[in-house]
Write a protein that holds these residues in place. Structure first.
Motif, PDB file in Angstrom:
ATOM      1  N   TRP A   1       0.867  -1.193   0.000  1.00 43.74           N
ATOM      2  CA  TRP A   1       0.000   0.000   0.000  1.00 43.74           C
ATOM      3  C   TRP A   1       0.893   1.229   0.000  1.00 43.74           C
ATOM      4  O   TRP A   1       2.008   1.221   0.543  1.00 43.74           O
ATOM      5  N   ASP A   2       0.431   2.317  -0.640  1.00 53.50           N
ATOM      6  CA  ASP A   2       1.219   3.541  -0.748  1.00 53.50           C
ATOM      7  C   ASP A   2       0.270   4.729  -0.654  1.00 53.50           C
ATOM      8  O   ASP A   2      -0.766   4.769  -1.339  1.00 53.50           O
ATOM      9  N   SER A   3       0.610   5.693   0.182  1.00 59.47           N
ATOM     10  CA  SER A   3      -0.249   6.878   0.317  1.00 59.47           C
ATOM     11  C   SER A   3      -0.330   7.667  -0.981  1.00 59.47           C
ATOM     12  O   SER A   3      -1.295   8.397  -1.205  1.00 59.47           O
ATOM     13  N   PHE A   4       0.683   7.548  -1.862  1.00 60.00           N
ATOM     14  CA  PHE A   4       0.628   8.215  -3.157  1.00 60.00           C
ATOM     15  C   PHE A   4      -0.513   7.682  -4.013  1.00 60.00           C
ATOM     16  O   PHE A   4      -0.949   8.355  -4.943  1.00 60.00           O
ATOM     17  N   TRP A   5      -0.976   6.467  -3.730  1.00 58.60           N
ATOM     18  CA  TRP A   5      -2.092   5.910  -4.481  1.00 58.60           C
ATOM     19  C   TRP A   5      -3.429   6.485  -4.009  1.00 58.60           C
ATOM     20  O   TRP A   5      -4.442   6.350  -4.695  1.00 58.60           O
ATOM     21  N   HIS A   6      -3.420   7.084  -2.840  1.00 56.73           N
ATOM     22  CA  HIS A   6      -4.653   7.592  -2.237  1.00 56.73           C
ATOM     23  C   HIS A   6      -4.413   9.010  -1.733  1.00 56.73           C
ATOM     24  O   HIS A   6      -4.366   9.257  -0.523  1.00 56.73           O
ATOM     25  N   PRO A   7      -4.213   9.980  -2.649  1.00 53.97           N
ATOM     26  CA  PRO A   7      -3.845  11.334  -2.246  1.00 53.97           C
ATOM     27  C   PRO A   7      -5.006  12.081  -1.602  1.00 53.97           C
ATOM     28  O   PRO A   7      -6.161  11.644  -1.665  1.00 53.97           O
TER      29      PRO A   7
END
Length: 870
Positions: A178-184
């Motif tokens: 999971w990556d926070s860049f995927w869910h800005p």
């Protein structure tokens, strides 16, 4: 770095006027404070491991540069109990938040926490779980990453805060979950991919950058930025979910046309394509070291900020929308919006249209727009429709791509034969775009050369509504005026430049009686092929002025010498510095090449092509006057040990892109369709800002609109750069230039001349040697040691891969230059190159069919061979 600040007891000292702490006690307290600081520093980390929690004032700090920090914060000082878990810039005076996890559910308790579960799920809880109390209910769940894995990997999971601002959940063996860049939230940071669908393993969701509700409330606001769901590649800002508020316009290769005054390509934006991510998406990699971010403000403004180095505060770089014309469809359909000085909008109907509701239009209500009047000829079974070019305009919304045509003529014909087509645009980067009969969201641009071809009936086209007698009178007057002017010039000047050049071709030598100066006109005007829409004037200089400018061709003014003669620096009477190319009598470039270069370069105007200022034809002198390039040619830097270090990787990559864009103009965007045929490092000039400009068009050839390749009996050029089909068979095309570009790309990466590989073991040329290193996973050894500290090895290896695709043996296996530019500006997958079979020594190519007239000219390190009589 988890920064654990003291949560417990506070030392209290009671003192009276008669009691003071002793020096020994003060020394003890100072020592204790120092030990506490050391302990806190030792406890800092950028990682939250499986089963761990973070709460209170503890934070994560990215490493190794400590750019970002993550933890709990209260954005509203009036409501300190409303806390959120997020990421902000570390070390900047004014705290700037870039990502918020539980933005829809603020914590109500005084001690919220974030934890990483044993299944790899990141959770924000409204409280801290009680240790050792099984009966205690778990605290309420405020937010979750929804990434639980069925089986934990060996070693478990960890959450890591990167220096890019990305918070990642991954396994210890490096698998990203999971990556926070995927869910800005509301901010675009360098390193992000702006996609239609968010990547990741979970359910596909739309990627949107949603504003805060207010400056102190991070809950989702009214405005969201994202890509067009229909796949046009445009960026939109929507209001209240589905109301279009702003549109970027189409991507033209370097920028969105709705933002022409700030090239986003230079800011690090580049397009790519991946069907799994919804089609077209954009990568954003900041091209400078300054902190830079894009954010959607609560009022719907998309703004770009950059940190000032002097004050460490944010300054505005640009913002959209900035005036009323940039609001979506400000004037309704079929109308153009012009922004006044105060930012207000002024609406006008397009030619051939009238207000739909005249009363509302007069009252300033332009929402209904305009309608056609009169109708198109095809709508009333008549013929004669045509197109009116409208310059400097933001192209309308709802365009569709016509994939069946490959040039402007085909695009125009496709729109003309489709009665529902209302306008079209054709460029080398966008291809053929067409619109229906309703044109929405058009505004006048202050900069840029974006032209829309509006379809109109014959009666609305310029000049068609005049009576025939009036047209005949005007035409006759113009013809008579032109004839009179020509006669005056003929008697006054003797002959024009074209007659002078053709007369010189018919004579191999100049006789004494013809050695007097040609009395030619002082300038020639070319107005059919310019970049800025203005005519270009080519000056004709007298020989005495050229001699005075170069100090009579003094050796102290000589800049260098190529295969066709020396080049001198000169200063014209007005102080303008120029480069003077003096063709030798015995040079390989004769009158034909001279004529070719004069006529060709005068019509080619592009920022990455050298500009021809004038020429001189007098007695037996053939001289070209160019704009002066203070940094001379690329080879003067690239192959000079004293100057190589001045070209770091960033400058080399900018030079690569500039050369590619110059070739794109020659191959596609210019109506002439030019093949250079002699692209090499010494023919790439560098201006004061190290911007590349392609020069020396003596060998260039023009193609017709339906020609793809050409065969010549006269092979000229520089070995090492010549494509196999051209060197051996005399066949050349735009793919021949692509081959030369690939060789040049390898030279720029290695810092070595192509000819320096000719004496390498196994006698490989530079292409063969590079392919062998790449095939043996040793491509990194090709990189010039001087640029390794400044380069991204991954980017350089991709450039080597692209170069190998450019130097394929067969022309049809090479990409065209437009595809090369897309490869350079994206991270899409590349095809594997085939091994080159023509790994020849750097010697002259011998042909069994060559005649005795074959001759080789060599000047310095430049080799030029001509094969005649094929």
């Amino acid at each position: 770095m988890v920064r654990r600040e003291g949560e417990g007891g506070v030392f209290r000292f009671s003192s009276t006027a008669s009691m003071a702490p002793s020096p020994r006690l003060l020394l003890f307290l100072l020592l204790l404070a120092w030990l506490c600081c050391v302990f806190v520093a030792a406890q800092t980390t950028d990682t939250l491991r499986q089963g761990e929690s973070l709460s209170g004032a503890a934070t994560l700090v990215s490493s190794p540069e400590a750019v970002f920090e993550a933890g709990f914060f209260a954005p509203d000082p009036k409501q300190p109990s409303r806390q959120y878990f997020g990421v902000w810039y570390h070390g900047i005076s004014r705290r700037t938040y870039v990502w918020v996890a539980n933005r829809a559910s603020a914590a109500a308790s005084a001690a919220p926490s974030v934890t990483l579960t044993n299944t790899g799920e990141l959770r924000v809880l409204d409280g801290t779980a009680a240790n050792g109390t099984a009966a205690a209910p778990p605290p309420p769940l405020l937010w979750s990453s929804n990434t639980s894995s069925l089986a934990a990997p060996q070693g478990g999971y960890k959450a890591v805060l990167r220096d890019t601002g990305s918070l990642e959940v991954c396994s210890d063996d490096g698998v990203l979950l999971w990556d926070s860049f995927w869910h800005p939230t509301d901010t675009i940071l360098s390193g992000m991919r702006i996609t239609l669908q968010a990547p990741g393993r979970g359910p596909k969701e739309r990627m949107l950058f949603t504003s805060w509700a207010s400056d102190t409330d991070p809950s989702p606001g009214r405005y969201a930025l994202g890509l067009d769901p229909s796949g046009s590649g445009q960026a939109y800002i929507w209001k209240d979910g589905n109301v279009t508020y702003w549109r970027s316009g189409q991507w033209n290769g370097v920028n969105f046309i709705g933002i022409p005054w700030r090239p986003l390509y230079m800011s690090g934006f580049a397009p790519s394509h991946d069907q799994a991510l919804g089609g077209t998406y954009y990568t954003y990699t900041a091209t400078n070291t300054s902190l830079q971010r894009f954010i959607v403000l609560p009022n719907g403004t998309d703004i770009c900020y950059m940190v000032k180095k002097s004050s460490q505060d944010w300054e505005t770089v640009w913002l959209q929308p900035s005036n009323e014309c940039e609001y979506y469809a400000a004037c309704g359909p079929n109308a153009k919006c012009t922004a006044l000085q105060d930012g207000k909008a002024k609406c006008t109907c397009l030619k051939g249209f009238q207000p739909k509701l005249q009363d509302q239009w007069n009252a300033g209500n332009w929402s209904q727009g305009c309608i056609r009047n009169p109708p198109l000829g095809c709508q009333i079974n008549q013929t004669g429709d045509g197109f009116l070019p409208i310059g400097n305009i933001k192209w309308p919304d709802f365009s569709y791509w016509v994939s069946t045509v490959g040039d402007e003529t085909g695009c125009k014909s496709a729109c003309l034969n489709n009665c529902s087509c209302g306008a079209y645009v054709y460029t080398g980067t966008t291809g053929c775009l067409a619109w229906g009969d309703e044109l929405i969201d058009m505004s006048e641009l202050q900069t840029g050369t974006y032209t829309l071809n509006l379809k109109l009936p014959a009666s609305e086209l310029p000049g068609t509504h005049y009576p025939i007698w009036r047209i005949a009178t005007i035409v006759s007057g113009v013809v008579l005026f032109v004839l009179a002017a020509c006669l005056v010039l003929w008697w006054k000047r003797g002959r024009n430049i074209k007659d002078a050049i053709h007369r010189s071709w018919r004579s191999s030598t100049w006789s004494q009686q013809n050695s007097a100066m040609l009395d030619i006109s002082q300038s020639i005007c070319f107005d059919d092929e310019v970049e800025d829409g203005k005519s270009h004037e080519l000056k004709v200089y007298p020989l005495d002025r050229i001699r005075a400018a170069t100090n009579n061709f003094s050796d102290s003014n000589k800049l260098g010498e190529g295969g066709f003669g020396p080049v001198y620096m000169g200063t014209l009477p007005g102080g303008e510095e120029v480069a003077v190319k003096r063709l030798c009598r015995n040079s390989g470039q004769g009158l034909e090449e001279f004529k070719n270069e004069v006529i060709l370069i005068a019509k080619l105007q592009h920022r990455n092509l050298v500009r021809l200022l004038g020429c001189c034809i007098q007695r037996d002198e053939k001289i070209l006057v160019y704009e002066y390039m203070p940094n001379k040619s690329l080879d003067a830097f690239l192959f000079n040990p004293e100057k190589q270090g001045l070209l770091d990787w960033r400058k080399r990559f900018d030079i690569i892109e500039g050369i590619a864009r110059g070739l794109l103009y020659l191959h596609r965007d210019s109506r002439l369709r030019v093949v250079h045929r002699d692209l090499k490092a010494s023919n790439i000039l560098l201006d004061a800002d190290m911007h590349p400009k392609i020069s020396d068009f003596g060998m260039a050839r023009m193609f017709g609109g339906d020609q793809n390749q050409f065969n010549t009996n006269r092979v000229v050029g520089t070995f090492g750069y010549m494509s196999p089909e051209y060197a051996m068979e005399g066949i050349f095309s735009v793919k021949s230039d692509v081959y030369s570009f690939g060789v040049l790309l390898l030279e720029i990466i290695t810092g070595k001349r192509a000819v320096s590989f000719h004496y390498h073991q196994d006698s490989l040329n530079i292409a063969g040697y590079a392919w062998r290193q790449w095939n043996e996973d040793k491509a990194a050894e090709l990189i010039d040691p001087l640029i390794r500290p400044s380069c991204s090895v991954r980017q350089v290896l991709r450039c080597i891969h692209i170069a190998l695709l450019c130097v394929q043996d067969h022309a049809d296996e090479r990409p065209d230059i437009y595809a090369v530019i897309l490869m350079l500006s994206s991270d899409s997958n590349l095809p594997n190159p085939r091994p080159p079979t023509l790994m020849l020594r750097g010697r002259e190519i011998e042909s069994s069919k060559s005649s005795d007239k074959d001759q080789s000219h060599s000047i310095g390190t430049v080799s030029m061979t001509q094969l005649h009589g094929r």
